[in-house]
Design an enzyme around this catalytic site. Structure first.
Site, PDB file in Angstrom:
ATOM      1  N   GLU A  25      -4.271  32.068  -0.211  1.00 57.46           N
ATOM      2  CA  GLU A  25      -4.103  33.483   0.078  1.00 57.46           C
ATOM      3  C   GLU A  25      -3.397  34.171  -1.089  1.00 57.46           C
ATOM      4  O   GLU A  25      -3.806  35.249  -1.536  1.00 57.46           O
ATOM      5  CB  GLU A  25      -3.282  33.631   1.369  1.00 57.46           C
ATOM      6  CG  GLU A  25      -3.492  34.956   2.059  1.00 57.46           C
ATOM      7  CD  GLU A  25      -2.677  35.071   3.328  1.00 57.46           C
ATOM      8  OE1 GLU A  25      -2.197  34.046   3.865  1.00 57.46           O
ATOM      9  OE2 GLU A  25      -2.501  36.206   3.797  1.00 57.46           O
TER      10      GLU A  25
ATOM     11  N   GLY B  25       1.000  40.121   8.405  1.00 59.12           N
ATOM     12  CA  GLY B  25       1.689  40.168   9.682  1.00 59.12           C
ATOM     13  C   GLY B  25       2.515  38.916   9.924  1.00 59.12           C
ATOM     14  O   GLY B  25       3.559  38.951  10.571  1.00 59.12           O
TER      15      GLY B  25
END
Ligand code: NAG
Ligand code: NAG
Ligand code: NAG
Length: 495
Positions: free
Chosen positions: A165, A204
């Site tokens: 990521e 998140g």
């Protein structure tokens, strides 16, 4: 007279040939051709709080060039992230239908079969895979079932590692800004001298810091070596699980519940019912969970809007764990000193943009950011509502989120004023969202070659240059000849 004209013929022909050659070479062949066909690719970014679909497009004949892929359209999936469907996996697949139907419209029909489609899930699914690997697998199966029903070239639904990521976000930002390699005016490739841009992503459930490191990493787990367009990059990356915006808010809540006090990061005059099951569901709050609690219980919590107490509550997230390396960020994690320019996107952008745009507070320096956070955290609920109408359901949580961002950057990653002045908060580069999705697709479709794309072009370029030179010489020779023959009688120096 006729003989003289005849003598002029060969050099005139020579000149004409040279001129014709030059003219032919200078006509840009690319513009004469049909506009190149477009190719498309789709990535579903399955984040912890929601899923976004990005459709990218690029000219088919230039797919190995840098900066060529741009965003065609996007779609926000309604409802929560796919990890929120652990109890109803089929619902995760169903939730994607509306956006996939839009993709059928957005991508021309004749391109459907040749359009790769990927789903990448991030920290929300990493957490679910920690608590229940079976549930994570059924959610992925359910979304796979839905995705295979579409005519696109579906290439899999996977959970990305935190390292992936971080690195793909870094690749996206630098690809879009053409920091790897740039296509210059003369058709020549060159490597921009400005170096690469560091990337900071706040999701998140996790946050990633990625930048090109000056030296070798003390912790091999934090280093990724990449070869892009013939250049080797040594990249530092780390993903902190449970340090995404929503998980941080849950952890702060869990800590406040331990003392049953008011929430110092919520505005005075604000109160909310907190469902204990929701607070303790995540592995991020396990350590703060009481041995027994009623999962159906709701606790009413009020805000006390106390900037100083909020600061110390948030600082509790950064553990002063012993550092086994020469330098650490926090929690005993190795990190070299931040260096160079950075782009901070996703929730970093949304949080800072709230301070800047909605609250009208300057955030150009760390000192200003600190003051802005204190100001937001000192607002009463009615002041906040009056000042930022239309901010939505996130309004009561901007104080804790902004306090976290400020502390993560300064005490967490070690940005000082000088380093902070080189951070830009941005969600897009041009029309394309900055995030891991584009870099993920570029990697999986092999659109960033390991070798420089210039080789073929450079050869063509030198051949082209040689031809230009040849024709120019021809022209010059012809002109010289022509001049000599046309005025043979003129004495030298008569000019
Ligand atoms: C892109 O690069 C790959 C591998 O280097 C090559 O196979 C492919 O033909 C290239 N595509 C174009 C359009 O140049
Ligand atoms: C879930 O975690 C396990 C252990 O880390 C890993 O082997 C597995 O691949 C993960 N599942 C998915 C779907 O990525
Ligand atoms: C917070 O607000 C109160 C009034 O509501 C004010 O007296 C106080 O100075 C403010 N504190 C800070 C740190 O801004």
């Amino acid at each position: 007279m006729a003989g003289k004209l005849l003598a002029l013929l060969p050099p005139a022909l020579l000149a004409a040939a040279g001129l014709a050659g030059l003219l032919l070479l200078s006509v840009p062949t690319r513009d004469v051709r049909e506009p190149p066909a477009l190719k498309y690719g789709i990535v579903l970014d399955a984040g912890s709080s929601h899923t976004s679909m990005f459709i990218y497009k690029w000219p088919a004949d230039k797919e190995n060039d840098t900066g060529i892929v741009g965003q065609h359209s996007s779609c926000d999936v309604r409802g929560g992230g796919i990890s929120s469907y652990a109890d109803n996996p089929a619902g995760a697949g169903q939730s994607l239908v509306e956006c996939l139907d839009q993709a059928l419209q957005d991508v021309p029909q004749e391109r459907h079969a040749g359009t790769p489609l990927y789903l990448g899930a991030t920290a929300g699914m990493r957490l679910l895979n920690l608590t229940s690997p079976e549930a994570a697998a059924s959610v992925l199966e359910a979304v796979t079932r839905t995705l295979t029903q579409y005519p696109f070239d579906f290439r899999g639904a996977r959970i990305l590692s935190g390292q992936d990521e971080g690195v793909f976000g870094w690749v996206t930002a630098n690809y879009l800004l053409e920091n790897f390699i740039k296509h210059g005016r003369a058709g020549r490739w060159f490597r921009p001298r400005r170096g690469t841009l560091g990337a900071m992503d706040l999701g998140g459930a996790s946050t990633q810091l990625t930048f090109e490191a000056a030296g070798p990493a003390e912790d091999p787990a934090s280093e990724v070596q990449l070869r892009l367009y013939g250049q080797q990059y040594r990249v530092y990356t780390h993903s902190f699980l449970c340090y995404g915006r929503d998980q941080v808010l849950q952890r702060l809540l869990a800590s406040v519940l331990q003392t049953h006090d008011a929430h110092p990061c919520w505005p005075r005059g604000y109160s909310a019912h907190v469902l204990l099951r929701e607070v303790y569901a995540s592995p991020c709050t396990t350590a703060l969970r009481p041995p027994t609690f009623d999962p159906t219980a709701e606790v009413s919590l009020v805000g006390s809007g106390d900037p100083a107490l909020c600061r110390s509550l948030v600082s509790g997230l950064f553990s002063p764990a012993p550092c086994p390396f020469s330098r650490c960020s926090f929690n005993g994690v190795f990190q070299p000193p931040v260096a160079g320019d950075f782009v901070a996107f996703s929730a970093f952008f949304y949080t800072v943009d709230f301070l800047r745009a909605a609250m009208g507070l300057p955030v150009g320096t760390l000192r200003q950011l600190e003051a802005a956070v204190a100001a937001v955290c000192n607002q009463t609920w009615s002041e906040l509502q009056a000042r930022a109408p239309g901010a939505g359901p996130r309004l009561p949580n901007y104080c804790p989120a902004a306090m976290f961002v400020q502390q993560l950057l300064s005490r967490g990653y070690g940005f000082d004023e000088r380093a902070f002045s080189r951070v830009t908060f941005q969600k897009k580069a041009g029309d394309t969202a900055v995030g891991w999705a584009l870099g993920y697709m570029l990697n999986l479709t092999n659109m960033i070659p390991a070798d420089p794309p210039g080789l073929r072009k450079a050869l063509a370029l030198s051949a082209w240059a040689a031809l230009i030179l040849l024709f120019a010489l021809l022209l010059l020779a012809a002109l010289v000849l022509l001049l000599r023959r046309a005025r043979p009688a003129k004495p030298p120096g008569a000019l």
